[in-house]
Design a protein around this motif. Structure first.
Motif, mmCIF file in Angstrom:
data_model
loop_
_atom_site.group_PDB
_atom_site.id
_atom_site.type_symbol
_atom_site.label_atom_id
_atom_site.label_comp_id
_atom_site.label_asym_id
_atom_site.label_seq_id
_atom_site.Cartn_x
_atom_site.Cartn_y
_atom_site.Cartn_z
ATOM 1 N N SER A 131 4.635 -4.085 -5.920
ATOM 2 C CA SER A 131 3.800 -4.592 -4.655
ATOM 3 C C SER A 131 4.448 -5.327 -3.630
ATOM 4 O O SER A 131 4.006 -5.312 -2.363
ATOM 5 C CB SER A 131 2.610 -5.427 -5.132
ATOM 6 O OG SER A 131 3.028 -6.620 -5.804
ATOM 7 N N ASN B 164 0.190 5.860 -5.125
ATOM 8 C CA ASN B 164 0.329 5.003 -4.136
ATOM 9 C C ASN B 164 1.210 5.629 -3.056
ATOM 10 O O ASN B 164 1.947 4.905 -2.053
ATOM 11 C CB ASN B 164 1.016 3.709 -4.331
ATOM 12 C CG ASN B 164 0.183 2.881 -5.232
ATOM 13 O OD1 ASN B 164 -0.579 2.444 -4.631
ATOM 14 N ND2 ASN B 164 0.382 2.926 -6.485
ATOM 15 N N LYS C 242 1.188 4.738 0.643
ATOM 16 C CA LYS C 242 2.001 3.576 1.099
ATOM 17 C C LYS C 242 3.162 3.374 1.662
ATOM 18 O O LYS C 242 3.519 2.643 1.970
ATOM 19 C CB LYS C 242 1.364 2.387 0.080
ATOM 20 C CG LYS C 242 0.026 2.205 -0.060
ATOM 21 C CD LYS C 242 -0.417 1.343 -1.029
ATOM 22 C CE LYS C 242 -1.902 1.206 -1.221
ATOM 23 N NZ LYS C 242 -2.056 -0.140 -2.436
ATOM 24 N N PHE C 243 3.899 4.207 0.778
ATOM 25 C CA PHE C 243 5.426 4.507 0.961
ATOM 26 C C PHE C 243 5.810 4.828 2.381
ATOM 27 O O PHE C 243 5.120 5.856 3.095
ATOM 28 C CB PHE C 243 6.132 5.220 -0.155
ATOM 29 C CG PHE C 243 6.082 4.636 -1.455
ATOM 30 C CD1 PHE C 243 7.341 4.045 -1.767
ATOM 31 C CD2 PHE C 243 5.215 4.938 -2.293
ATOM 32 C CE1 PHE C 243 7.465 3.392 -3.039
ATOM 33 C CE2 PHE C 243 5.421 4.122 -3.451
ATOM 34 C CZ PHE C 243 6.429 3.298 -3.977
ATOM 35 N N PHE D 179 5.908 -3.336 -0.726
ATOM 36 C CA PHE D 179 5.069 -3.011 0.605
ATOM 37 C C PHE D 179 4.873 -4.190 1.716
ATOM 38 O O PHE D 179 5.062 -3.920 3.031
ATOM 39 C CB PHE D 179 3.518 -2.526 0.365
ATOM 40 C CG PHE D 179 3.598 -1.533 -0.739
ATOM 41 C CD1 PHE D 179 4.165 -0.189 -0.479
ATOM 42 C CD2 PHE D 179 3.171 -1.327 -1.910
ATOM 43 C CE1 PHE D 179 4.157 0.878 -1.146
ATOM 44 C CE2 PHE D 179 3.163 -0.423 -2.845
ATOM 45 C CZ PHE D 179 3.461 0.736 -2.420
ATOM 46 N N LYS D 180 5.043 -5.239 1.200
ATOM 47 C CA LYS D 180 5.216 -6.469 2.006
ATOM 48 C C LYS D 180 6.379 -6.772 2.963
ATOM 49 O O LYS D 180 6.406 -6.892 4.047
ATOM 50 C CB LYS D 180 4.885 -7.656 1.138
ATOM 51 C CG LYS D 180 3.578 -7.888 0.532
ATOM 52 C CD LYS D 180 3.284 -9.173 -0.302
ATOM 53 C CE LYS D 180 2.209 -9.056 -0.944
ATOM 54 N NZ LYS D 180 2.168 -9.949 -2.087
ATOM 55 N N GLU E 203 8.168 12.143 1.381
ATOM 56 C CA GLU E 203 8.780 11.046 0.738
ATOM 57 C C GLU E 203 9.234 11.841 -0.511
ATOM 58 O O GLU E 203 8.721 12.541 -1.190
ATOM 59 C CB GLU E 203 7.733 10.001 0.164
ATOM 60 C CG GLU E 203 6.960 9.578 1.424
ATOM 61 C CD GLU E 203 5.969 10.260 2.125
ATOM 62 O OE1 GLU E 203 5.132 11.011 1.030
ATOM 63 O OE2 GLU E 203 5.823 10.470 3.149
ATOM 64 N N ALA F 187 8.560 -4.150 3.058
ATOM 65 C CA ALA F 187 9.032 -2.820 4.014
ATOM 66 C C ALA F 187 8.237 -2.672 5.323
ATOM 67 O O ALA F 187 8.850 -2.307 6.278
ATOM 68 C CB ALA F 187 8.722 -1.371 3.124
ATOM 69 N N SER F 188 7.122 -3.412 5.449
ATOM 70 C CA SER F 188 6.638 -3.315 6.715
ATOM 71 C C SER F 188 7.024 -4.566 7.743
ATOM 72 O O SER F 188 7.975 -4.912 7.564
ATOM 73 C CB SER F 188 5.231 -3.314 6.678
ATOM 74 O OG SER F 188 4.768 -4.446 5.802
#
Length: 114
Positions: free
Chosen positions: A107, A76, A79-80, A110-111, A46, A113-114
């Motif tokens: 925050s 984090n 998480k990326f 992440f919600k 990343e 992006a997934s």
């Protein structure tokens, strides 16, 4: 600084062309204070770039916000999205004073992006 939380040069977007390519071809995610562009790369790591307009605040505030965003990224990283170039542009720097403000603001990434 070395180890798990290091932020090495190879983990950064450095050139204007890298920023422009990520902004132009990347997937855009809009949050309250941020615009995030994510573009898959073939580097198996990343890379992060941070951009803040001079019109938003003075140099000291811009540099502080960039440091806080990089700190958030270091802690984090797992998480990326893997193997991606991530460009974070700041839309409003006024409410971003401490690390917890950055954590709260990012925050939602992440919600989405997934």
């Amino acid at each position: 600084m070395s180890g798990r939380f290091a932020f090495k040069k190879k983990q950064r977007l450095l050139k204007n062309g890298e920023f422009a390519k990520t902004r132009k071809k990347g997937k855009k995610i809009v949050l309250k204070n941020f615009r995030i562009f994510v573009l898959t790369n073939n580097l198996s790591r990343e890379r992060l770039g941070v951009s803040i307009s001079k019109r938003l605040c003075n140099a000291a505030r811009r540099n502080r916000v960039k440091r806080l965003i990089r700190e958030f990224f270091r802690h984090n990283r797992e998480k990326f999205p893997k193997s991606s170039d991530i460009l974070i542009t700041v839309a409003d720097a006024k409410p971003l004073i401490q690390l917890r403000d950055i954590e709260t603001g990012l925050s939602g990434f992440f919600k989405k992006a997934s």
